[in-house]
Design a protein around this motif. Structure first.
Motif, PDB file in Angstrom:
ATOM      1  N   PHE A 143      -5.072  -1.643  10.976  1.00  0.00           N
ATOM      2  CA  PHE A 143      -4.869  -0.199  10.957  1.00  0.00           C
ATOM      3  C   PHE A 143      -6.144   0.530  11.351  1.00  0.00           C
ATOM      4  O   PHE A 143      -6.131   1.429  12.200  1.00  0.00           O
ATOM      5  CB  PHE A 143      -4.402   0.247   9.570  1.00  0.00           C
ATOM      6  CG  PHE A 143      -4.321   1.733   9.400  1.00  0.00           C
ATOM      7  CD1 PHE A 143      -3.266   2.456   9.941  1.00  0.00           C
ATOM      8  CD2 PHE A 143      -5.311   2.425   8.698  1.00  0.00           C
ATOM      9  CE1 PHE A 143      -3.195   3.829   9.787  1.00  0.00           C
ATOM     10  CE2 PHE A 143      -5.247   3.799   8.553  1.00  0.00           C
ATOM     11  CZ  PHE A 143      -4.187   4.509   9.096  1.00  0.00           C
ATOM     12  N   TYR A 144      -7.251   0.152  10.737  1.00  0.00           N
ATOM     13  CA  TYR A 144      -8.507   0.865  10.995  1.00  0.00           C
ATOM     14  C   TYR A 144      -9.012   0.629  12.410  1.00  0.00           C
ATOM     15  O   TYR A 144      -9.501   1.558  13.070  1.00  0.00           O
ATOM     16  CB  TYR A 144      -9.563   0.470   9.956  1.00  0.00           C
ATOM     17  CG  TYR A 144      -9.263   1.066   8.609  1.00  0.00           C
ATOM     18  CD1 TYR A 144      -9.661   2.357   8.298  1.00  0.00           C
ATOM     19  CD2 TYR A 144      -8.544   0.352   7.661  1.00  0.00           C
ATOM     20  CE1 TYR A 144      -9.355   2.921   7.059  1.00  0.00           C
ATOM     21  CE2 TYR A 144      -8.240   0.905   6.428  1.00  0.00           C
ATOM     22  CZ  TYR A 144      -8.650   2.192   6.137  1.00  0.00           C
ATOM     23  OH  TYR A 144      -8.342   2.755   4.922  1.00  0.00           O
ATOM     24  N   ARG A 164      -2.008   8.532  18.078  1.00  0.00           N
ATOM     25  CA  ARG A 164      -3.114   8.926  17.196  1.00  0.00           C
ATOM     26  C   ARG A 164      -3.515  10.370  17.455  1.00  0.00           C
ATOM     27  O   ARG A 164      -3.750  11.145  16.517  1.00  0.00           O
ATOM     28  CB  ARG A 164      -4.306   7.988  17.432  1.00  0.00           C
ATOM     29  CG  ARG A 164      -5.622   8.424  16.803  1.00  0.00           C
ATOM     30  CD  ARG A 164      -5.532   8.484  15.296  1.00  0.00           C
ATOM     31  NE  ARG A 164      -6.848   8.692  14.707  1.00  0.00           N
ATOM     32  CZ  ARG A 164      -7.052   9.041  13.431  1.00  0.00           C
ATOM     33  NH1 ARG A 164      -6.028   9.223  12.618  1.00  0.00           N
ATOM     34  NH2 ARG A 164      -8.272   9.204  12.970  1.00  0.00           N
ATOM     35  N   ARG A 173      -4.721  -0.842   3.450  1.00  0.00           N
ATOM     36  CA  ARG A 173      -6.006  -1.557   3.423  1.00  0.00           C
ATOM     37  C   ARG A 173      -5.893  -2.860   4.227  1.00  0.00           C
ATOM     38  O   ARG A 173      -5.859  -3.966   3.682  1.00  0.00           O
ATOM     39  CB  ARG A 173      -6.421  -1.824   1.972  1.00  0.00           C
ATOM     40  CG  ARG A 173      -6.754  -0.549   1.215  1.00  0.00           C
ATOM     41  CD  ARG A 173      -7.346  -0.827  -0.143  1.00  0.00           C
ATOM     42  NE  ARG A 173      -6.438  -1.553  -1.022  1.00  0.00           N
ATOM     43  CZ  ARG A 173      -5.488  -0.972  -1.747  1.00  0.00           C
ATOM     44  NH1 ARG A 173      -5.318   0.342  -1.687  1.00  0.00           N
ATOM     45  NH2 ARG A 173      -4.716  -1.686  -2.527  1.00  0.00           N
ATOM     46  N   GLN A 202      -6.822   2.775  14.757  1.00  0.00           N
ATOM     47  CA  GLN A 202      -7.068   4.204  14.611  1.00  0.00           C
ATOM     48  C   GLN A 202      -8.428   4.598  15.201  1.00  0.00           C
ATOM     49  O   GLN A 202      -8.540   5.547  15.976  1.00  0.00           O
ATOM     50  CB  GLN A 202      -7.027   4.586  13.127  1.00  0.00           C
ATOM     51  CG  GLN A 202      -5.674   4.440  12.453  1.00  0.00           C
ATOM     52  CD  GLN A 202      -4.764   5.629  12.698  1.00  0.00           C
ATOM     53  OE1 GLN A 202      -3.958   5.607  13.620  1.00  0.00           O
ATOM     54  NE2 GLN A 202      -4.896   6.651  11.891  1.00  0.00           N
ATOM     55  N   PRO A 205      -0.478   6.089   3.873  1.00  0.00           N
ATOM     56  CA  PRO A 205      -1.274   6.741   4.919  1.00  0.00           C
ATOM     57  C   PRO A 205      -2.522   5.965   5.303  1.00  0.00           C
ATOM     58  O   PRO A 205      -3.014   6.119   6.426  1.00  0.00           O
ATOM     59  CB  PRO A 205      -1.632   8.092   4.284  1.00  0.00           C
ATOM     60  CG  PRO A 205      -1.537   7.871   2.816  1.00  0.00           C
ATOM     61  CD  PRO A 205      -0.437   6.868   2.625  1.00  0.00           C
ATOM     62  N   ARG A 206      -3.035   5.117   4.409  1.00  0.00           N
ATOM     63  CA  ARG A 206      -4.225   4.331   4.721  1.00  0.00           C
ATOM     64  C   ARG A 206      -4.072   2.909   4.176  1.00  0.00           C
ATOM     65  O   ARG A 206      -4.695   2.551   3.168  1.00  0.00           O
ATOM     66  CB  ARG A 206      -5.478   4.987   4.141  1.00  0.00           C
ATOM     67  CG  ARG A 206      -5.869   6.266   4.863  1.00  0.00           C
ATOM     68  CD  ARG A 206      -7.098   6.911   4.263  1.00  0.00           C
ATOM     69  NE  ARG A 206      -7.472   8.112   4.994  1.00  0.00           N
ATOM     70  CZ  ARG A 206      -6.909   9.305   4.831  1.00  0.00           C
ATOM     71  NH1 ARG A 206      -5.939   9.450   3.934  1.00  0.00           N
ATOM     72  NH2 ARG A 206      -7.299  10.345   5.541  1.00  0.00           N
ATOM     73  N   TYR A 209       0.817  -1.213   0.000  1.00  0.00           N
ATOM     74  CA  TYR A 209       0.000   0.000   0.000  1.00  0.00           C
ATOM     75  C   TYR A 209       0.850   1.262   0.000  1.00  0.00           C
ATOM     76  O   TYR A 209       0.323   2.361   0.130  1.00  0.00           O
ATOM     77  CB  TYR A 209      -0.945  -0.008   1.207  1.00  0.00           C
ATOM     78  CG  TYR A 209      -1.648  -1.329   1.372  1.00  0.00           C
ATOM     79  CD1 TYR A 209      -2.403  -1.874   0.334  1.00  0.00           C
ATOM     80  CD2 TYR A 209      -1.535  -2.058   2.545  1.00  0.00           C
ATOM     81  CE1 TYR A 209      -3.025  -3.102   0.466  1.00  0.00           C
ATOM     82  CE2 TYR A 209      -2.166  -3.286   2.683  1.00  0.00           C
ATOM     83  CZ  TYR A 209      -2.906  -3.803   1.643  1.00  0.00           C
ATOM     84  OH  TYR A 209      -3.515  -5.020   1.772  1.00  0.00           O
ATOM     85  N   ASP A 213      -1.374   9.064  13.687  1.00  0.00           N
ATOM     86  CA  ASP A 213      -1.189   7.690  13.225  1.00  0.00           C
ATOM     87  C   ASP A 213      -0.573   6.853  14.345  1.00  0.00           C
ATOM     88  O   ASP A 213       0.489   7.190  14.884  1.00  0.00           O
ATOM     89  CB  ASP A 213      -0.272   7.666  11.998  1.00  0.00           C
ATOM     90  CG  ASP A 213      -0.375   6.368  11.210  1.00  0.00           C
ATOM     91  OD1 ASP A 213      -0.293   5.282  11.833  1.00  0.00           O
ATOM     92  OD2 ASP A 213      -0.523   6.429   9.975  1.00  0.00           O
TER      93      ASP A 213
END
Length: 486
Positions: free
Chosen positions: A180-181, A231, A176, A184, A173-174, A107, A236
């Motif tokens: 991560f999600y 965060r 998939r 955050q 930065p994001r 990513y 992050d």
């Protein structure tokens, strides 16, 4: 057998005596390092997936079992033995140098990805070069050569790998991936007073960019508690994971310094850098995998015991226990370790339980579903880097019996080497490596924790370099209680 470092007091009641050598200081270091190399190559070769890299991982597991189990008995002495140990260190340097060429981006894209690759390659090659120069060091080396084994080189690699990590975070930065999600969003929810075990990681499935966990928090709350400030301040959580990796390297270096292992008769000064420059380290950071938190906790725990900071050690182990469920497997290993002992182990368990209790009290059913049953109900996956994962390709289901039997063996080995810090780290590494090999779902990140424990075990035992004379061997075994001054 217990070997003592030259120039150190042979008094088992002194703080410096905690770092003693139940793992023999020569013959078993080779298998331990080769085991680390094989596991590192296995997880990097297939990015921690697929059946064929498991052969390397199993070879590494076997080498570690041989080393920790003292199947290879006695110290290597003489020129041939020193050359044999030298070949092992050369193998380690080759693995590190080859590993820098395996840099999956997934990513990550753009100029920051290029910067991360360049800095990571430089850090990996410098680490490998430092090990090779330490191996062939001779009196009168030029200043430029001596720099490779100096503190300046160590801190330069730390800086390079930190820069590579920052660039990787900016390049992706994001990512998939659900980890991560969930990290955050759970951090955001923590500041808003939300229960992470009742949250979902996007407004709807339609807007969620990954086809993975959507409304499940599979960890213990300590993970988000520790990462939430990053965060809030830096947007992050991965900056916290990067800092945890650096803390691990620094803690291992301090363990070596306390053990007298950074001098001319010590281990290579680059040894702690293995937790930063192992093959695929930036890939692991990009994916937000949380193992660096755990490695930092355990390495700080070991250092704190040596430094006489018992409360720090208790808190560090408690943070690990409150962050991820499978760290509970290390509770018996910590209790085995005389310098930590049952009393401090119970204190860590109590602190961890107190940290987790609010979420259990507020939503016991939600906590049970996410933190317990989700993990127990995970199916065996064919891409898992484990024995059950590979056997699933031919329709074989192993069940829990083989896992239990393998863990019994691992705990027995941990009991055998329990007398000191090196034994604790090696025993903990064997237990977690055995779990990974036999678990339903094991991937790249799962193996990085036992790998870090093996590095810490090497640092704690302070095995002398290839040009050092053989150390005197004592047959007395350290006996300490958990009530001993720390």
């Amino acid at each position: 057998m217990t070997a003592f470092l030259p120039g150190r007091a042979n008094n088992p009641t002194t703080a410096s005596g905690w770092f003693r050598h139940d793992l023999p200081a020569g013959g078993n270091v080779g298998p331990l390092l080769l085991g680390w190399c094989a596991v590192a190559a296995g997880i990097a070769a297939g990015d921690g997936r697929g059946p064929w890299p498991l052969a390397l991982v199993l070879a590494g597991w076997g080498a570690v079992l041989v080393s920790v189990g003292n199947v290879v008995v006695g110290n290597m002495v003489g020129k041939d033995a020193r050359a044999g140990r030298g070949a092992v260190w050369v193998t380690l340097a080759v693995v590190l140098a080859a590993g820098v060429t395996m840099r999956p981006r997934y990513y990550a894209a753009g100029g920051w990805a290029d910067v991360s690759d360049a800095l990571g390659v430089a850090g990996g090659l410098l680490t490998a070069g430092s090990i090779l120069w330490w191996l062939r060091r001779v009196p009168g080396d030029r200043a430029g050569a001596r720099w490779l084994v100096s503190p300046s080189c160590f801190w330069s690699v730390v800086g390079l790998m930190t820069g590579a990590g920052i660039a990787m975070i900016l390049a992706a930065p994001r990512p998939r991936i659900d980890v991560f999600y969930l990290l955050q969003v759970s951090a955001d929810g923590l500041f808003a007073g939300a229960d992470m075990y009742r949250q979902q990681w996007a407004p709807s499935h339609t807007g969620y960019p990954v086809n993975q966990l959507f409304d499940v928090y599979p960890y213990l709350p300590g993970t988000t508690l520790v990462l939430a400030p990053f965060r809030l301040l830096l947007t992050d959580v991965r900056y916290g994971l990067l800092l945890a990796s650096v803390i691990t390297a620094v803690a291992i270096r301090r363990i070596m310094a306390r053990n007298g292992a950074l001098g001319d008769t010590g281990l290579p000064p680059a040894l702690p850098l293995l937790v930063l420059a192992f093959p695929g380290s930036m890939y692991a950071l990009q994916q937000s995998w949380t193992e660096p938190l755990l490695t930092a906790c355990v390495s700080v725990m070991v250092w704190a015991v040596a430094a006489g900071r018992a409360r720090w050690a208790v808190v560090a182990f408690a943070v690990a226990l409150a962050s991820k469920q499978h760290l509970a497997l290390l509770i018996p290993v910590a209790a085995f370790w005389p310098a930590f002992g049952p009393r401090r182990t119970l204190a860590s368990v109590a602190v961890a339980a107190a940290a987790v209790l609010p979420w259990v009290a507020v939503g016991p059913a939600d906590f049970w579903r996410d933190a317990v049953m989700t993990n127990l109900r995970y199916p065996v996956r064919g891409d898992a880097l484990s024995v059950p994962g590979v056997l699933s390709h031919v329709g074989v289901t192993t069940g829990f019996g083989p896992v239990a039997a393998a863990l019994v063996l691992a705990y027995w080995l941990a009991w055998r080497v329990r007398a000191d810090a090196a034994g604790f780290c090696a025993g903990a590494g064997v237990v977690l490596l055995t779990l990974d090999v036999m678990n339903k779902q094991s991937y790249f990140n799962h193996y990085t924790l036992p790998m870090a424990l093996l590095v810490t075990a090497l640092a704690a035992q302070g095995e002398r370099g290839p040009t050092a004379p053989a150390a005197p061997v004592q047959r007395n075994v350290e006996k300490r209680s958990s009530a001993a001054p720390s």
